[in-house]
Each structure stands twice: as C-alpha cells, then as structure tokens.
Design a protein around this motif. Sequence first.
Motif, PDB file in Angstrom:
ATOM      1  N   GLY A  90      -2.348 -55.150  39.363  1.00 52.73           N
ATOM      2  CA  GLY A  90      -2.171 -56.098  40.452  1.00 52.73           C
ATOM      3  C   GLY A  90      -1.076 -55.715  41.423  1.00 52.73           C
ATOM      4  O   GLY A  90      -0.960 -56.314  42.495  1.00 52.73           O
ATOM      5  N   CYS A 109       0.778 -53.575  44.324  1.00 50.70           N
ATOM      6  CA  CYS A 109       0.367 -52.793  45.495  1.00 50.70           C
ATOM      7  C   CYS A 109       1.093 -51.454  45.493  1.00 50.70           C
ATOM      8  O   CYS A 109       2.281 -51.378  45.167  1.00 50.70           O
ATOM      9  N   ILE A 160       2.433 -58.002  44.332  1.00 52.51           N
ATOM     10  CA  ILE A 160       1.634 -58.380  45.497  1.00 52.51           C
ATOM     11  C   ILE A 160       2.349 -59.380  46.395  1.00 52.51           C
ATOM     12  O   ILE A 160       2.248 -59.303  47.623  1.00 52.51           O
ATOM     13  N   VAL A 211      -4.017 -50.100  45.302  1.00 56.18           N
ATOM     14  CA  VAL A 211      -3.575 -51.086  44.318  1.00 56.18           C
ATOM     15  C   VAL A 211      -3.655 -50.484  42.920  1.00 56.18           C
ATOM     16  O   VAL A 211      -4.415 -49.545  42.664  1.00 56.18           O
ATOM     17  N   THR A 243      -4.658 -51.049  39.048  1.00 60.48           N
ATOM     18  CA  THR A 243      -5.629 -51.864  38.302  1.00 60.48           C
ATOM     19  C   THR A 243      -5.486 -51.580  36.819  1.00 60.48           C
ATOM     20  O   THR A 243      -5.028 -50.509  36.411  1.00 60.48           O
ATOM     21  N   TRP A 283      -6.890 -54.292  50.824  1.00 58.54           N
ATOM     22  CA  TRP A 283      -6.219 -54.210  49.529  1.00 58.54           C
ATOM     23  C   TRP A 283      -6.183 -55.561  48.811  1.00 58.54           C
ATOM     24  O   TRP A 283      -6.210 -55.633  47.586  1.00 58.54           O
ATOM     25  N   ARG A 284      -6.174 -56.661  49.585  1.00 52.92           N
ATOM     26  CA  ARG A 284      -6.193 -57.986  48.941  1.00 52.92           C
ATOM     27  C   ARG A 284      -7.500 -58.200  48.192  1.00 52.92           C
ATOM     28  O   ARG A 284      -7.529 -58.733  47.081  1.00 52.92           O
ATOM     29  N   ILE A 331      -7.558 -56.354  44.862  1.00 56.22           N
ATOM     30  CA  ILE A 331      -6.827 -57.030  43.791  1.00 56.22           C
ATOM     31  C   ILE A 331      -7.612 -58.232  43.290  1.00 56.22           C
ATOM     32  O   ILE A 331      -7.690 -58.505  42.092  1.00 56.22           O
ATOM     33  N   ASN A 386      -8.640 -58.826  39.470  1.00 60.06           N
ATOM     34  CA  ASN A 386      -7.946 -59.903  38.775  1.00 60.06           C
ATOM     35  C   ASN A 386      -8.415 -61.235  39.334  1.00 60.06           C
ATOM     36  O   ASN A 386      -8.214 -61.522  40.508  1.00 60.06           O
ATOM     37  N   VAL A 423      -4.218 -63.893  40.132  1.00 61.96           N
ATOM     38  CA  VAL A 423      -3.024 -63.061  40.224  1.00 61.96           C
ATOM     39  C   VAL A 423      -1.849 -63.954  40.573  1.00 61.96           C
ATOM     40  O   VAL A 423      -1.845 -64.599  41.617  1.00 61.96           O
ATOM     41  N   GLN A 479      -0.323 -64.623  44.255  1.00 61.10           N
ATOM     42  CA  GLN A 479      -1.210 -63.949  45.216  1.00 61.10           C
ATOM     43  C   GLN A 479      -1.116 -64.603  46.589  1.00 61.10           C
ATOM     44  O   GLN A 479      -1.020 -65.810  46.712  1.00 61.10           O
TER      45      GLN A 479
END
Length: 760
Positions: free
Chosen positions: A560, A562, A703, A726, A728, A745-746, A749, A753, A756, A759
């Motif tokens: 999770g 970045c 994140i 990211v 994982t 990228w959001r 994630i 997940n 998160v 987040q």
Amino acid sequence: MQEHPNYQDILLVGGGHSHAIVLQMWAMNPLPGARLTLVSPQVQTAYSGMLPGMVAGHYSLEDTHIDLARLCRAAGARFIQACAHEIDIDNRTVSLLGRPPIEYDLLSLDVGATPARELPGSELAIPVKPIGHFYRFWQKLQKQVGENTSPFRLGVVGGGAGGCELSMAMAHALQGAVKKKQVEVHLIHGAAAIPQGYPVRARKLVSKEMQELGVQLHHNWNVNEITEQGVVNGSGDCLPLDQVILTTNACAPPWLANSGLSLDDKGFVVVDQTLRAQGREDVFAAGDVASFAPEPLPKAGVYAVRQGPVLFHNLRASLTGRRLKQYRPQKDFLSLLSCGGKRAVAVRNGFAAASGLMWRWKDSIDRTFMRRFSELPMDMADHTAKTKDIVDQRSGSSLSPMRCNGCGAKVGADILRRTLATLPDQHSEYLLKGVGDDAAVMDLPANHLLVQSSDQLRAPVDDPWIFGRLAALHALSDLFAMNARPATAQILATLPTAAEEITRRDLQQLLAGAIHELNRHHCVLSGGHTAEGSEMLMGLTVNGFSEREQLLEKTGARGGDCLILSKPLGVGTILAAEGAGEAKGLWLQQALETMLHSNADAAEIFARHNANALTDVTGFGLLGHLLEMLGPEGLSATLIAENLPLISGAATCIERGWLSSLQPQNANAYAFVENPQEWQPLPQWSLITDPQTCGGLLAAVPIDQAEACVGALLERGYTQASIIGVVTDAQNPEVSVHLRKSADWRALISQDNETVPGQV
C-alpha cells in the motif's frame, strides 16, 4: 617556458568562432602532450551568419549553434562550463564564477562583445547578445503576439548590417500580424542611409526589401534615451515603442578592465598581427574581443572565422618553438545580408544584387561551414592514444621513460603541500586529528550510531572540479539514504600520469570540488591518499551519525506504500553516448545538473513524511535497487511507465542503442518482471536498468503522506519528483514487479487493498 614546453595547458576562454575553428582543427591534428581546455558559460555557441535565418524561422536552434561539448570531445579537449570574470596575468590564472581559478600556460580569449549600454535607459532594452537570452525573449514575444490581438510596436536600434537583418527577420516571422497592423517593426538609426558602410546600390536594395516587409525606417534619428514609452531623440521627440532591441556599437566585457592587458579605448584587447596580446607572449585574443593596432577591425564574424587557422597555428608554434604566422585581414569580402524571407543582398567590390538565388548561395555557404563541426571523426580510443603520447616534439625524448608502481606511484609531497595550502579551512566538533596526521581521530557523540560508506568513481567528465563534486555527492548519498548526518570523509584520488605542474593543477581542482560539496553538507576532509595512474579516479569513505530511531533502511516497505523517485533517470545512457562522442551538449548539461543536485534535502523530506524504506538509485539501476527494497519483505510492486521522470535526451540515447557497459549485468533483474511485453517497446524498459551516477532517492511512503511528500520535493527544487508506482503484497512466493504503461496510482492501491488505512 618549462623543460618540456609541449606538455602544458592551453586555456581557451570563450566559445566564439575563432575558438570553434581551433577546436575543429585540433580534432584533425592534435599536438601530443599539449592539453587543451575550453571555458564557456554555454554548451552551445551561435553562428552569427545564421541567426537572422533562425529568427525568421528558416533554421532551428540546433541548425544555428555549434555544440561545444561535443566539439571538445572530438578534439580531445576538456570542456568547462563556467563564466570567466577575472584574469591574473602574473600568476597565469583565470577566475571563474562559483569555483576555483584555473591555471594556464597559454591563454586565448574569444569572448566576443556585447551591445554598448551607455544609452540612458538601456537596461529597459533587450540586447541581441548574448544570443541565448535574446532567443528566449524572441520565443516569448512570438507567443505573446500570437495570443494578443492588440497593437504591438517593436523597435530595433542600430542601422548596421546586423540591425537591418534582424528587423527584416522579425518582420518576416510576424508577417501576418504586420500586414494586419497588429505589429509594427521600426528600425531606428542615426545615419542618413542604411546599412552603414555599404555602397549606394546595396543600401537601395536593402531599403527596398525592408519596405516590402513593412519595416518602418527612421533616418537621422539619434537615440538619446530609452524610456518605458519608447525612444527619445536629441530634440525631445518620442517614438512610442512597446519593446526596444539593441544592435548598437559593441563594447568589451567589463571584467577585462582589471586584467592588466593592453586595452583600447573601448576595452578590447590590443593584439599584434600574430593575434598575441600586446606585450605578452602567453596571451592571445581573437574575434570581436581583439583590437588590432593601429587600425581596429569591424566587429564581424567573417574576421573571426579567418583568424581561427592563424590562432591554431600560433598556439602550437608557441609551444614547439616554431615561427608564428601573421593574420592579414581581407580588404574586401563577399557580404550576404539576409532579407527576412528566403532572399539576400550580395555585396562585393561595389557590386550588389538581391534575389532568392543569393539567399540559396548564402544558405549553402552557412550549412557547409556548420558541417565542419557536426561531421568530425569520433574515434575516441585512437584520439586518446594519440593525445596521451607525451613526447617532446623537438628532442623526441619521453617525458618520463618509466613510472613506478607501489608507493613509488604516490603523488609527490611538494605537490600535496602546495595543493593543501590552497584549500579552504575546515572545522569540525567531531574531528580531533585529521589531515597531516597518520590517521583520523573522531569523537563520537553520545547515543549516536556511526554510519560508514565507501564509493569510488572513474571520472565521467574531464573537468576535475566537477568530478570532485560528483564523487563527493555520490559517496554522501549513501548516508542520506539512511537519514544519517555526514561528519567526516577520507579521499583516495588517482591522477593521470603527467608533468608535475599539471598533476598539481588537477589535484587542486579535484580536491577543491570535493571539499566544496563536503563543506555544503557540514562534512570535513579528515585525510586520504593520492597516487598516479592511467586515468582519474576518486573514492571517498564517508562517516556520519544518526540516532537509532531516526535511521532509515532500504527494507521496511509495506503493502500500500507509494514509490516516490526524487530525480529523473538516464545518466548512464547519456554518459555512454558522451563517451561515444554522440551526446548533445544540452543533454550532458542536464545530466550534470541532475547529478549535482544533492540528495540531502530529499532525505530530510522523506524522513519527515514517514518513509518506511529509503535507498539511493545508483549503479544497479531503478529496478535493481527496487528489488533490494522489496526482497527481504517478500513484497511486489507495480511501476507506471508514464510516471517515470527522464532526463532530456535519455529516451533518444536508448533508442539509438547507447547503453552503459553495466547495463547487461543489470538486465538480469528483468527476470523478476511479470509482464515484460508491455514495456519492451518503450525506452523506459531499458532505463529502469540504466546505472545512475549520483542518482535520486527511491522511497516507500505511506499513501496518506505521498502527495504532500511529492509537493515538498517539488518546492525544494526536485522538479521531476514523482510517484512512480505502488508496493503490493506479493501474490506469488517470489518477489515480482508488474509494469503498466499508464495508470492512476490510487486505483492501483485500491485494486490491491480493499481497505487502506488513511487512504485519500
């Protein structure tokens, strides 16, 4: 002169036409044992004959500029990008802005001239030189005119050939706006006719071409002042203008005034017919900066070009004891004036004609001239072998028949003593004993860990001062990657075998560069060792301190997180292209700017934003160092190709096959990529294994801190910092990396997940 007069430093200051010719001729016929160095503030130098065509839109910036860095590479010369600002002729040194002075045995000046600024209000105008500044203004002005329909009045002050060509070129480029009366181009001059110094028929032809382009002529208008409203003459009349450009009489660079050289009443260096500065055997001058006694020449590029071969011969002759040649200015020469569009006025021996054919003739001459610099042979290995052959040209004897190994290869004590005496003082609360003792003694702060690292580099550039800085930053980066505070450093330096004075000069520049960076990071030099060898090498052992809870490691990333990269990729491929003589000077300039950007601030920012893991991207490339970050935790990662920041020119270098010699070994890391087929057509595929000298930091950041972290990096000058992927949780037993051409990228994630914490 010394015992071996051919083994000395020739310093060329300025990248003008004469020096470009010297470098081109040197590339074809180097003088063994003589080291050539060019100092210039720009990596490109403009060829004045094509500048009107560039403004008119017929040529690109690259068409009209000589790549000085590449030209130096072809000539086996060192290129130092710096501004000269003082000459000490007694000690034979040239002071450079922001770095130590450089020493010489022979000095040549070709620094050009600038438009005179004696007019009141001239600071409000744009001088046509330096060309780089003017070109940026011209690009901005064209955009402004294109976006704004309100009238704009542009004035060119100066009725010489340059002012005429420039005003016609601008009128042609803005032709649509001129016809619609949105733009007015004015040429203001104090004489009754233009261009000054040309026969009557040529003046009539030029005036006619200007009228057809809509250029408004103002004869007998002596400008007394420039104001925000326009230009004012002696009668107090004001010609309203929105922007004024100066192409008036040239003046010499002001820093020559205190040089001790003989100067004329305008500040130019007085030279004799051999181009030697008056009263000096070790200083030459050519081009616009030279003033011939008793009759100075007009400031025109045609003279500088013809002076180049004479200067080339005389620099070599000064070292080998041969007779110097005399430069005899041509009394009459072909003059071709660009007329905005693809037309030109040709003038010679009183004859004048204007046509498109004349422009094609001029275009052919100019392009042929520029090919002299772009089509040089680049057999670097053969050239290096020839220039390293240090032989006395007159006696045929070797400078040194044998150089010892072991302790016999140490740099001499006198050289060390003289070098260390020139370096800046250093003070440290932790260093008790340092330089001058057999070993360094440090006092460790209470409750701190000692963090140590060693690194060594072969010189990627010929400039020892820049190399010293790079070597220091490269070594310090390992401390920054662990969030440790540097304290002391020891240096191991290898200098190429050379005459004693050359070795001393190189060592002084090398250590001064290293200490420049050590001082910036509150780190002191505590000792080291020097030796002679076949090439320049530098290694540093650096020591730092960190409190246990502040220490960051390359492991510790979490699913999770970045992945954030602070600096762009591409150093390895650009240096490979440079080694092959194929890199553009601007590519190398940006690569050096990237390498010289310290990672210290980035480390502090990553620590402040709670990075879980941190490492520097160096020899193993981004992919190799990422795998080191993921492996111990059993994690995987997804990288986004379009998010990877690249140095300008890096993609081109990769596409042309210029790969670092370490790249094949780094390519073993591709085995951990799940879907290579998605990236293999992209330049980023090779760039993730490109070795980086002084590369950026790679961090795994939570994140909820990632965007703020990137924002802080951008504010601190890391202009290409980016979230590149990211972390994982590994889906397979083995660590792997998944590649995506583009993605948010959001979203990545969220896919990995379902929930998160924190987040955004």
